[in-house]
Design a protein around this motif. Structure first.
Motif, mmCIF file in Angstrom:
data_model
loop_
_atom_site.group_PDB
_atom_site.id
_atom_site.type_symbol
_atom_site.label_atom_id
_atom_site.label_comp_id
_atom_site.label_asym_id
_atom_site.label_seq_id
_atom_site.Cartn_x
_atom_site.Cartn_y
_atom_site.Cartn_z
ATOM 1 N N SER A 276 0.604 -1.045 0.095
ATOM 2 C CA SER A 276 0.159 0.061 -0.602
ATOM 3 C C SER A 276 1.023 1.393 -0.176
ATOM 4 O O SER A 276 2.084 1.142 0.945
ATOM 5 C CB SER A 276 -1.010 0.008 0.977
ATOM 6 O OG SER A 276 -2.077 -1.048 1.018
ATOM 7 N N VAL A 277 0.332 1.977 -0.571
ATOM 8 C CA VAL A 277 0.711 4.020 -0.705
ATOM 9 C C VAL A 277 0.790 3.973 1.517
ATOM 10 O O VAL A 277 0.187 3.722 1.698
ATOM 11 C CB VAL A 277 -0.535 4.756 -0.416
ATOM 12 C CG1 VAL A 277 0.116 5.963 -0.799
ATOM 13 C CG2 VAL A 277 -0.138 4.256 -2.818
ATOM 14 N N GLY A 278 1.716 4.406 1.762
ATOM 15 C CA GLY A 278 2.168 4.342 2.652
ATOM 16 C C GLY A 278 2.707 3.544 3.896
ATOM 17 O O GLY A 278 2.687 3.862 4.173
ATOM 18 N N GLY A 279 2.508 2.375 3.296
ATOM 19 C CA GLY A 279 3.805 1.906 3.663
ATOM 20 C C GLY A 279 5.351 1.256 4.127
ATOM 21 O O GLY A 279 5.772 1.130 4.831
ATOM 22 N N VAL A 280 5.715 2.396 3.389
ATOM 23 C CA VAL A 280 6.729 1.989 3.065
ATOM 24 C C VAL A 280 6.986 4.222 2.600
ATOM 25 O O VAL A 280 5.719 4.781 1.782
ATOM 26 C CB VAL A 280 8.395 1.831 3.026
ATOM 27 C CG1 VAL A 280 8.377 0.679 3.079
ATOM 28 C CG2 VAL A 280 8.159 1.799 1.301
ATOM 29 N N LYS A 281 7.922 4.729 3.033
ATOM 30 C CA LYS A 281 7.719 6.502 3.004
ATOM 31 C C LYS A 281 7.876 7.204 1.305
ATOM 32 O O LYS A 281 7.603 8.023 0.938
ATOM 33 C CB LYS A 281 9.194 7.872 4.129
ATOM 34 C CG LYS A 281 10.268 6.958 3.434
ATOM 35 C CD LYS A 281 10.859 8.256 4.244
ATOM 36 C CE LYS A 281 12.782 8.531 4.076
ATOM 37 N NZ LYS A 281 12.970 7.447 3.822
ATOM 38 N N GLU A 282 8.567 6.111 0.932
ATOM 39 C CA GLU A 282 9.384 6.084 -0.311
ATOM 40 C C GLU A 282 7.700 6.202 -1.329
ATOM 41 O O GLU A 282 7.685 7.024 -2.382
ATOM 42 C CB GLU A 282 9.832 5.834 -0.962
ATOM 43 C CG GLU A 282 11.938 5.687 -0.253
ATOM 44 C CD GLU A 282 11.791 4.665 0.858
ATOM 45 O OE1 GLU A 282 10.952 4.380 1.626
ATOM 46 O OE2 GLU A 282 12.491 4.280 1.094
ATOM 47 N N ALA A 283 6.779 5.183 -0.761
ATOM 48 C CA ALA A 283 5.204 4.778 -1.543
ATOM 49 C C ALA A 283 4.282 5.565 -0.668
ATOM 50 O O ALA A 283 3.486 5.733 -0.728
ATOM 51 C CB ALA A 283 5.150 3.422 -1.260
ATOM 52 N N SER A 284 4.955 7.367 -1.653
ATOM 53 C CA SER A 284 4.301 8.329 -1.037
ATOM 54 C C SER A 284 2.614 8.668 -2.521
ATOM 55 O O SER A 284 2.402 9.283 -2.190
ATOM 56 C CB SER A 284 4.970 9.694 -1.069
ATOM 57 O OG SER A 284 5.400 9.391 -2.376
ATOM 58 N N ASP A 285 2.793 8.014 -3.407
ATOM 59 C CA ASP A 285 1.520 8.021 -3.590
ATOM 60 C C ASP A 285 1.780 6.640 -4.958
ATOM 61 O O ASP A 285 2.388 5.524 -4.879
ATOM 62 C CB ASP A 285 1.502 9.183 -5.363
ATOM 63 C CG ASP A 285 2.553 8.818 -6.259
ATOM 64 O OD1 ASP A 285 3.073 8.178 -6.753
ATOM 65 O OD2 ASP A 285 3.027 10.172 -7.283
ATOM 66 N N TYR A 286 0.346 6.770 -5.762
ATOM 67 C CA TYR A 286 0.195 5.698 -6.463
ATOM 68 C C TYR A 286 1.242 4.898 -7.146
ATOM 69 O O TYR A 286 2.002 3.556 -7.272
ATOM 70 C CB TYR A 286 -1.118 5.113 -7.315
ATOM 71 C CG TYR A 286 -2.018 4.095 -7.717
ATOM 72 C CD1 TYR A 286 -2.395 3.233 -7.194
ATOM 73 C CD2 TYR A 286 -1.396 3.924 -8.659
ATOM 74 C CE1 TYR A 286 -2.887 1.193 -7.808
ATOM 75 C CE2 TYR A 286 -1.750 2.146 -9.287
ATOM 76 C CZ TYR A 286 -2.898 1.794 -8.601
ATOM 77 O OH TYR A 286 -3.102 0.444 -9.401
ATOM 78 N N ILE A 287 2.158 5.088 -7.928
ATOM 79 C CA ILE A 287 2.628 5.460 -9.169
ATOM 80 C C ILE A 287 4.054 4.392 -8.328
ATOM 81 O O ILE A 287 4.938 3.844 -8.260
ATOM 82 C CB ILE A 287 3.120 6.519 -10.071
ATOM 83 C CG1 ILE A 287 1.420 6.229 -11.317
ATOM 84 C CG2 ILE A 287 4.189 5.846 -11.075
ATOM 85 C CD1 ILE A 287 1.860 7.376 -12.468
ATOM 86 N N LYS A 288 4.060 5.859 -7.094
ATOM 87 C CA LYS A 288 5.412 5.716 -6.829
ATOM 88 C C LYS A 288 5.500 4.547 -5.840
ATOM 89 O O LYS A 288 6.834 3.480 -5.127
ATOM 90 C CB LYS A 288 6.212 7.222 -5.480
ATOM 91 C CG LYS A 288 6.595 7.887 -6.530
ATOM 92 C CD LYS A 288 7.136 8.924 -5.656
ATOM 93 C CE LYS A 288 7.407 9.968 -6.372
ATOM 94 N NZ LYS A 288 7.247 11.396 -5.862
ATOM 95 N N LEU A 289 4.580 3.807 -5.582
ATOM 96 C CA LEU A 289 4.453 2.289 -5.231
ATOM 97 C C LEU A 289 4.781 1.336 -5.485
ATOM 98 O O LEU A 289 5.532 0.489 -5.289
ATOM 99 C CB LEU A 289 2.659 2.408 -4.547
ATOM 100 C CG LEU A 289 2.497 1.193 -3.367
ATOM 101 C CD1 LEU A 289 2.677 0.453 -2.551
ATOM 102 C CD2 LEU A 289 0.590 0.477 -3.796
ATOM 103 N N PHE A 290 4.427 1.066 -6.980
ATOM 104 C CA PHE A 290 4.513 0.025 -7.457
ATOM 105 C C PHE A 290 6.525 0.435 -8.073
ATOM 106 O O PHE A 290 7.002 -0.329 -8.125
ATOM 107 C CB PHE A 290 4.041 0.655 -9.181
ATOM 108 C CG PHE A 290 2.799 0.038 -8.858
ATOM 109 C CD1 PHE A 290 1.774 0.441 -8.395
ATOM 110 C CD2 PHE A 290 2.407 -1.881 -9.167
ATOM 111 C CE1 PHE A 290 0.073 -0.171 -7.892
ATOM 112 C CE2 PHE A 290 1.315 -1.934 -8.698
ATOM 113 C CZ PHE A 290 0.264 -1.029 -8.774
#
Ligand SMILES: [Zn+2]
Length: 307
Positions: A276-290
């Protein structure tokens, strides 16, 4: 104009403009849905997520502040398929907000527009312990579903705020374009490892595996929502050794004790991968999660395979 009159006029003008363009107040159950809402809604919406991305979305501790947020919401976007079954329904009731009750104009079940996997064919009830009785609720992990959810949100926001429909349409088109470009990048990064066999802790990744060509051959949990048992773990380790499986994916909210024991016995690597978005700080939006998950997966598989 005196200063006082000027300020009064300013406040009046500001209130008028706020009234004319009141942002749609959106509450989402997860940060993934909040991120997708922001992509489409931009500054014409305010968005708040209830669960954090590092929490197990099946079992979120309900806080009194959740009821307050739901009370003031124009729109509730939820994952559905019983993902939030254990915590959301009483909060919706307690919110005393008619708009966001199931079937209300401000109730959007994102799963209704998504491609759902693992739909049970026989009779499956929660009494059997399976927390996925309505099909797999982790469907946002397929970018195709991210696109479908964003489109459903665009449609709903346009209904609620017709004056901003063109704005939402333009924001959706921009997201769609960026997502399509990102998908090409992600597929290319994982292409050398097509068919790679993995074990995952929870059944969170079937949509992701389908989208990117991974083969999930087993789970640390005996059933979705049921903690590991010694007999299941033993069978799983035998199967992993038989098939030479060297990767165990674990969602950040699970205990690493069993995965680490499995890794010691089988020589596999444990990889903590946020769903999920927010699971780690780098995954701050939908595209950044992937971006985060695929970079981590590709670099681990590269080390393991030498490809
Ligand atoms: Zn689940």
């Amino acid at each position: 104009m005196t200063y006082r009159v000027f300020i009064a006029a300013l406040i009046a003008a500001f209130s008028l403009s706020v009234e004319a363009h009141a942002a749609v107040k959106v509450v989402t159950t997860t940060q993934d849905l909040a991120a997708l809402t922001t992509e489409v809604g931009g500054d014409k919406v305010t968005v708040e997520a209830l669960a954090r991305g590092y929490q197990d979305p099946h079992f979120v501790e309900a806080k009194p502040s959740f009821v307050l947020k739901l009370h003031g919401a124009d729109l509730l976007v939820l994952v559905g398929r019983e993902l939030e079954m254990a915590w959301l329904p009483p909060l919706i009731t307690q919110s005393r907000n008619a708009k966001i009750q199931p079937g209300g104009p401000g109730y959007l079940d994102a799963s209704l527009s998504a491609k759902i996997l693992d739909i049970p064919t026989g009779q499956i009830t929660r009494a059997m312990g399976d927390v996925h009785p309505q099909g797999n609720p982790h469907y946002w992990l397929d970018p195709g579903n991210g696109r479908r959810i964003a489109q459903a949100i665009q449609k709903k926001l346009s209904e609620m705020s017709p004056a901003d429909a063109a704005y939402f349409q333009q924001r959706y088109a921009d997201f769609d374009r960026r997502l399509t470009a990102a998908e090409e990048r992600w597929r290319a990064a994982l292409a050398p490892y097509k068919g790679a066999k993995v074990v995952t802790y929870h059944r969170s990744w079937p949509n992701f595996a389908d989208a990117f060509g991974l083969d999930v051959v087993g789970y640390v949990e005996p059933k979705p929502g049921i903690p590991p048992s010694p007999s299941h773990t033993l069978t799983l380790m035998q199967e992993m050794k038989r098939q030479g499986i060297k990767l165990v994916l674990v969602e950040p909210y699970f205990d690493l004790k069993t995965p680490n024991a499995i890794a010691r016995d089988t020589g596999a690597t444990v990889l903590v991968l946020p769903p999920s978005v927010g699971g780690v700080k780098e995954a701050s939006d939908y595209i950044k999660l992937f971006d985060y998950d695929i970079n981590l997966l590709a670099s681990t598989l590269k080390t393991q395979t030498g490809r």
